[in-house]
Write a protein that holds these residues in place. Structure first.
Motif, PDB file in Angstrom:
ATOM      1  N   LEU A  74       0.815  -1.208   0.000  1.00  0.00           N
ATOM      2  CA  LEU A  74       0.000   0.000   0.000  1.00  0.00           C
ATOM      3  C   LEU A  74       0.856   1.268   0.000  1.00  0.00           C
ATOM      4  O   LEU A  74       0.593   2.195  -0.758  1.00  0.00           O
ATOM      5  N   LYS A  75       1.856   1.308   0.833  1.00  0.00           N
ATOM      6  CA  LYS A  75       2.737   2.479   0.961  1.00  0.00           C
ATOM      7  C   LYS A  75       4.118   2.113   0.404  1.00  0.00           C
ATOM      8  O   LYS A  75       4.358   2.234  -0.765  1.00  0.00           O
ATOM      9  N   ASN A  76       4.998   1.663   1.292  1.00  0.00           N
ATOM     10  CA  ASN A  76       6.321   1.162   0.911  1.00  0.00           C
ATOM     11  C   ASN A  76       6.970   0.554   2.148  1.00  0.00           C
ATOM     12  O   ASN A  76       6.451   0.671   3.259  1.00  0.00           O
ATOM     13  N   LEU A  77       8.117  -0.073   1.950  1.00  0.00           N
ATOM     14  CA  LEU A  77       8.796  -0.758   3.048  1.00  0.00           C
ATOM     15  C   LEU A  77       9.192   0.209   4.158  1.00  0.00           C
ATOM     16  O   LEU A  77       8.967  -0.065   5.339  1.00  0.00           O
ATOM     17  N   GLU A  78       9.762   1.339   3.812  1.00  0.00           N
ATOM     18  CA  GLU A  78      10.225   2.277   4.841  1.00  0.00           C
ATOM     19  C   GLU A  78       9.072   2.797   5.688  1.00  0.00           C
ATOM     20  O   GLU A  78       9.192   2.924   6.905  1.00  0.00           O
ATOM     21  N   PHE A  79       7.948   3.101   5.059  1.00  0.00           N
ATOM     22  CA  PHE A  79       6.774   3.564   5.808  1.00  0.00           C
ATOM     23  C   PHE A  79       6.295   2.466   6.752  1.00  0.00           C
ATOM     24  O   PHE A  79       6.048   2.717   7.938  1.00  0.00           O
ATOM     25  N   GLN A  83       6.462   2.192  11.341  1.00  0.00           N
ATOM     26  CA  GLN A  83       5.312   2.106  12.242  1.00  0.00           C
ATOM     27  C   GLN A  83       5.611   1.276  13.487  1.00  0.00           C
ATOM     28  O   GLN A  83       4.905   1.371  14.482  1.00  0.00           O
ATOM     29  N   LEU A  84       6.641   0.457  13.418  1.00  0.00           N
ATOM     30  CA  LEU A  84       6.991  -0.431  14.524  1.00  0.00           C
ATOM     31  C   LEU A  84       7.816   0.302  15.582  1.00  0.00           C
ATOM     32  O   LEU A  84       8.470   1.302  15.280  1.00  0.00           O
ATOM     33  N   PRO A  85       7.830  -0.231  16.814  1.00  0.00           N
ATOM     34  CA  PRO A  85       8.731   0.323  17.829  1.00  0.00           C
ATOM     35  C   PRO A  85      10.187   0.192  17.345  1.00  0.00           C
ATOM     36  O   PRO A  85      10.513  -0.730  16.588  1.00  0.00           O
ATOM     37  N   PRO A  86      11.076   1.085  17.783  1.00  0.00           N
ATOM     38  CA  PRO A  86      12.459   1.098  17.295  1.00  0.00           C
ATOM     39  C   PRO A  86      13.196  -0.242  17.361  1.00  0.00           C
ATOM     40  O   PRO A  86      13.919  -0.595  16.433  1.00  0.00           O
ATOM     41  N   LYS A  87      13.026  -0.997  18.427  1.00  0.00           N
ATOM     42  CA  LYS A  87      13.744  -2.281  18.541  1.00  0.00           C
ATOM     43  C   LYS A  87      13.264  -3.292  17.502  1.00  0.00           C
ATOM     44  O   LYS A  87      14.051  -4.113  17.027  1.00  0.00           O
ATOM     45  N   LEU A  88      11.990  -3.238  17.133  1.00  0.00           N
ATOM     46  CA  LEU A  88      11.502  -4.114  16.065  1.00  0.00           C
ATOM     47  C   LEU A  88      11.938  -3.584  14.702  1.00  0.00           C
ATOM     48  O   LEU A  88      12.292  -4.362  13.814  1.00  0.00           O
ATOM     49  N   GLN A  89      11.925  -2.273  14.537  1.00  0.00           N
ATOM     50  CA  GLN A  89      12.407  -1.682  13.279  1.00  0.00           C
ATOM     51  C   GLN A  89      13.816  -2.167  12.966  1.00  0.00           C
ATOM     52  O   GLN A  89      14.135  -2.479  11.821  1.00  0.00           O
ATOM     53  N   ALA A  90      14.655  -2.237  13.989  1.00  0.00           N
ATOM     54  CA  ALA A  90      16.052  -2.639  13.804  1.00  0.00           C
ATOM     55  C   ALA A  90      16.175  -4.080  13.315  1.00  0.00           C
ATOM     56  O   ALA A  90      17.194  -4.454  12.736  1.00  0.00           O
ATOM     57  N   LYS A  91      15.148  -4.882  13.529  1.00  0.00           N
ATOM     58  CA  LYS A  91      15.172  -6.278  13.106  1.00  0.00           C
ATOM     59  C   LYS A  91      14.661  -6.480  11.676  1.00  0.00           C
ATOM     60  O   LYS A  91      14.844  -7.537  11.091  1.00  0.00           O
ATOM     61  N   VAL A  92      13.994  -5.485  11.119  1.00  0.00           N
ATOM     62  CA  VAL A  92      13.394  -5.634   9.787  1.00  0.00           C
ATOM     63  C   VAL A  92      14.481  -5.620   8.720  1.00  0.00           C
ATOM     64  O   VAL A  92      15.262  -4.676   8.619  1.00  0.00           O
ATOM     65  N   ILE A  93      14.498  -6.678   7.904  1.00  0.00           N
ATOM     66  CA  ILE A  93      15.497  -6.778   6.823  1.00  0.00           C
ATOM     67  C   ILE A  93      14.868  -6.698   5.433  1.00  0.00           C
ATOM     68  O   ILE A  93      15.585  -6.702   4.445  1.00  0.00           O
TER      69      ILE A  93
END
Length: 171
Positions: A74-79, A83-93
């Motif tokens: 719908l949007k893109n990967l970065e968007f 939306q996730l908390p920072p510690k989960l964002q850091a895990k997204v590959i």
């Protein structure tokens, strides 16, 4: 068609394929040009259950996240990642949707389970599991990797939390 080769760490990692709606928050989410992405009913909050996943994954730093949510499409990967908390964002590959690999229409017509399986085939992780409220179209050979959530409970469901704990310890 060219896409980047996978690193050794990606091939050896433990991947969590993460849906959003019905997992990190109540399933009734809508998009409106004026209101943006919002909950359809008052009360529930977007990503209110994401901190639960953060706590569950804390003892497992090797777990990386691949977003399998329609938010990426719908949007893109970065968007979606933001939306996730920072510690989960850091895990997204990455995400299951990659327009360099699959056309949007083809991807949209694919059941979620097949979207995930195709990404597993591409990334070739050492191990993986998925957390999703949509069990339709999951290939029989990988249904045991799906932790199914209920639309209205998502990660707040104690039985889902226990299933994730058991799975993480067993891998």
């Amino acid at each position: 068609m060219q896409h980047r080769s996978l690193s050794t760490n990606e091939r050896r990692s433990l991947l969590c394929y993460l849906d959003y709606d019905g997992v990190t928050h109540f399933d009734s989410v809508y998009v409106n040009p004026n209101r943006g992405i919002h909950m359809a009913v008052p009360g529930p909050k977007l990503f209110e259950w994401a901190p639960i996943l953060e706590l569950l994954l804390q003892p497992f730093p090797e777990v990386k996240i691949v977003l399998s949510t329609s938010w990426v499409r719908l949007k893109n990967l970065e968007f979606a990642k933001a939306q996730l908390p920072p510690k989960l964002q850091a895990k997204v590959i990455g995400a299951t949707f990659d327009n360099r690999v699959t056309q949007k229409l083809d991807f949209d017509l694919m059941p979620r389970g097949l979207q995930v399986w195709r990404d597993v085939e591409r990334r070739k992780p050492a191990n993986w599991f998925a957390i999703d409220n949509d069990e339709r179209g999951w290939p029989s050979w990988c249904r045991d990797r799906l932790i199914k959530t209920e639309d209205h409970l998502g990660l707040s469901d104690n039985s889902v939390q226990e299933a994730i704990r058991k799975l993480l310890v067993s891998l």
